[in-house]
Write a protein that holds these residues in place. Structure first.
Motif: not given
Length: 193
Positions: A15, A20, A22, A71-72, A75-76, A78-79, A82, A95-96
């Motif tokens: 993680r 990781n 994307l 990982w984090d 996630a940032k 991905e936000t 979006t 997508y991952r």
């Protein structure tokens, strides 16, 4: 049952590490290329742009980007993606994914084909490679008018991964025989880089 500390630390390392990934795919009109906006969002999230493919097809621009990071950080990202996807002129998918498996047993070859344009050329060539369990790693194809005669022509470049156990001379002979039967001008050479 509580997970062992070894598997728990391995999970935490994955993680936090850069394994990781994307995958980001964007499609929009050529007048509104999202390349800069995507590159900035990747950097702002603390991720690296590991791979990218950008091409103009018709009146559209297509981007395939692979971002990697913790990982984090993903996630940032991905936000942020979006929020960017709310633009109605942009088609955005993400997508991952994970790192690609080692393909050192595959020999890279470049195949070039030129012919009078007609339907089904790519399908026949891909069918040949599939029957021989050869992966198509990259494909670029286009139609054009010959400068001298104006004839409609087709040109394609395939980068393929040939399993090391395949006999190259026999494969080349079979491929060139297929091309002769389809009236295609073709070459198959090892990638030199």
């Amino acid at each position: 049952m509580k997970p062992s500390s070894a598997s728990s630390s391995t999970s935490s390392a994955a993680r936090a590490g850069n394994d990781n990934q994307l995958l980001i795919q964007a499609l929009t009109s050529t007048s509104k290329s999202p390349l800069l906006a995507l590159a900035k969002r990747i950097a702002d999230a603390g991720c690296n742009l590991s791979e990218s493919r950008v091409s103009t097809i018709g009146t559209e621009i297509s981007l395939m980007l692979l971002a990697s990071g913790a990982w984090d950080a993903l996630a940032k990202l991905e936000t942020a993606l979006t929020k960017l996807a709310r633009d109605e002129s942009l088609r955005l998918v993400h997508y991952r994914t994970g790192p690609r498996e080692n393909s050192s047993h595959l020999l890279p070859y470049l195949v070039e084909v030129v012919a009078a344009d007609r339907p089904g050329i790519v399908a026949r060539i891909v069918e040949f490679f599939t029957q021989h369990e050869i992966s198509v790693e990259q494909l670029n194809s286009t139609r054009y008018h010959a400068m001298q005669t104006g004839a409609e022509m087709f040109q394609a470049q395939f980068t393929i991964g040939v399993p090391a156990e395949i006999h190259i001379a026999a494969l080349r002979d079979d491929f060139l025989e297929l091309c002769d039967g389809l009236n295609l001008d073709a070459i198959m050479d090892p990638v030199k880089f």
